[in-house]
Design a protein around this motif. Structure first.
Motif, PDB file in Angstrom:
ATOM      1  N   THR A 177      34.875  77.257 -15.983  1.00 31.58           N
ATOM      2  CA  THR A 177      36.139  76.547 -15.849  1.00 31.58           C
ATOM      3  C   THR A 177      36.822  76.964 -14.547  1.00 31.58           C
ATOM      4  OG1 THR A 177      38.219  76.062 -16.982  1.00 31.58           O
ATOM      5  CG2 THR A 177      37.434  78.314 -17.088  1.00 31.58           C
ATOM      6  N   ALA A 178      37.751  76.175 -14.103  1.00 30.13           N
ATOM      7  CA  ALA A 178      38.538  76.549 -12.933  1.00 30.13           C
ATOM      8  C   ALA A 178      39.811  77.223 -13.416  1.00 30.13           C
ATOM      9  CB  ALA A 178      38.875  75.308 -12.110  1.00 30.13           C
ATOM     10  N   ALA A 194      36.141  79.082  -9.496  1.00 28.76           N
ATOM     11  CA  ALA A 194      35.250  78.922 -10.652  1.00 28.76           C
ATOM     12  C   ALA A 194      35.171  80.228 -11.415  1.00 28.76           C
ATOM     13  CB  ALA A 194      33.867  78.492 -10.181  1.00 28.76           C
ATOM     14  N   CYS A 195      35.335  80.141 -12.716  1.00 31.46           N
ATOM     15  CA  CYS A 195      35.285  81.334 -13.553  1.00 31.46           C
ATOM     16  C   CYS A 195      34.387  81.120 -14.752  1.00 31.46           C
ATOM     17  CB  CYS A 195      36.680  81.693 -14.061  1.00 31.46           C
ATOM     18  SG  CYS A 195      37.674  82.590 -12.880  1.00 31.46           S
TER      19      CYS A 195
END
Lengths: 231, 231
Positions: A177-178, A194-195
DNA sequence: GCCGGATTATTGTATAGACAATATACGCAT
DNA sequence: ATGCGTATATTGTCTATACAATAATCCGGC
């Protein structure tokens, strides 16, 4: 000096993995293996039962023992305790609490999917002074009332729970997810980085204990799942 | 009518999970359990050996049986076959090959960490006409020479391998990354979209067979790992 | 006190035999 | 052929016993 049942097990296992015995093939019946290895039926049974327990073969009374379809899809994912892992790399671990509140589950992050009154905490995990993970957690107060007295200074809520509350079931959902602006700020990274997102929920015999959402910065963190070589 | 050894196993298991028996505690010796349950030693042994195999207890000759330290958080990660999963959701699956080349491993994506001559393929996985995953794969030609004759039209290289080449070890690394422009174009998303990256490498008795990097768009794809309730 | 060997408690492996459970296969009646 | 009961093959469980392997403990000699 490996045990005989162990040798039998490995022997047949390697015949399966090597392709000599294909999925669907029928193994010799216990009586024949008993003759082949010159041992009693209990010994053969122990060997093949182990293979069955591992899911490599299926056994059916009267029908026989058959090589199972390649399972392939179940790998072991090692989910480490963050504090422990950081210290193992020789870095200094710290948890910083950003928010702590007792509220109804409806108020916290909807992705956690927990119900009732909860203790909601938000914080960051820090290695050598640098934040590397953001954590939002809800702990059910009905399941763990004593958490209200806990202090999260040296330990994160996760470590506290690990020490005080046993669990029997867990589920971890992994996605990318961002980061939102608030989380980005807490982690000290740019918006929309981005994570890796882990949402883990744990139960104790059906009762929901806690749900946690951890965000790891970009590609600086990697989870590893293994099958086979359990090194 | 569950078997006795099964009842004994579950009985002790629940005592451990329920906290009645804490890590480090010593279990009654087989002789005592034998008296407690009124059965033979073999039956008790079968029950406790199963617990030992599952890692819940450690056994030492002469010393006894002890409750093991809380499990290293090993969860089961279900890694699905993409084609299969898409079809199970009632969607139409397709694989589109974008690039195919025989070259030295040095030329392909360095994250794959494979060596020697390989078949390198790049493509996208498509559900109902919409790309949802980007795949870059290298297959060792020394390990799988016959792959050169394979046609990847209905099946992706992964499905072809699954059908033709058994493997014994696998490792999957999971991280998050922002897509590069080329990958973004193939997937039809904006540059730098957050993606889930899976890098999976498989071996057959030590010999490296293939390495693949799959990129899944943002939070539209989630991996799930479970422990306990194996539903 | 300390070391080395003997003792012993506990698990590990194996045997031969018995009966139970279950699903296939067979044979018989329709 | 179809259906139904019976025989039978195969695995599942359990017993009682035996000996082996291992490691903690005890004890004697120095």
């Amino acid at each position: 000096m490996t045990a005989l049942h162990e040798r039998i097990r490995r022997d047949i296992e390697s015949r399966i993995l090597g392709g000599e015995l294909a999925p669907g093939d029928r193994l010799p019946i216990e009586h024949d293996l008993m003759a082949e290895y010159g041992c009693s039926r209990m010994t053969v049974n122990k060997a093949i039962s182990a293979l069955a327990a591992a899911g490599l073969v299926n056994r059916k009374r009267k029908a026989g023992t058959f090589v199972a379809a390649p399972k392939a899809h179940a790998m072991v994912l090692d989910i480490p305790d963050l504090a422990h892992e950081v210290q193992e790399r020789g870095q200094v671990y710290r948890y910083r609490l950003l928010h702590r509140e007792i509220c109804n589950a409806g108020k916290v992050d909807s992705s956690l999917e927990i119900e009732g009154d909860v203790l909601w905490t938000v914080g960051v995990h820090i290695a050598d002074g640098k934040p590397f993970a953001h954590e939002s957690r809800a702990v059910s107060l009905t399941a763990v009332p004593e958490i209200d007295d806990a202090v999260f200074d040296p330990d994160s809520p996760g470590t506290w729970l690990l020490k005080h509350v046993p669990w029997t079931e867990a589920e971890t959902a992994i996605s990318a997810t961002a980061v939102s602006d608030r989380e980005a700020h807490a982690l000290g990274v740019a918006d929309n980085t981005a994570c890796l997102s882990l949402v883990r929920r744990t139960w104790r015999s059906g009762e929901h204990i806690t749900a946690v959402r951890q965000l790891f910065i970009g590609d600086s963190y990697t989870l590893v799942a293994r099958f086979g070589a359990s090194a």
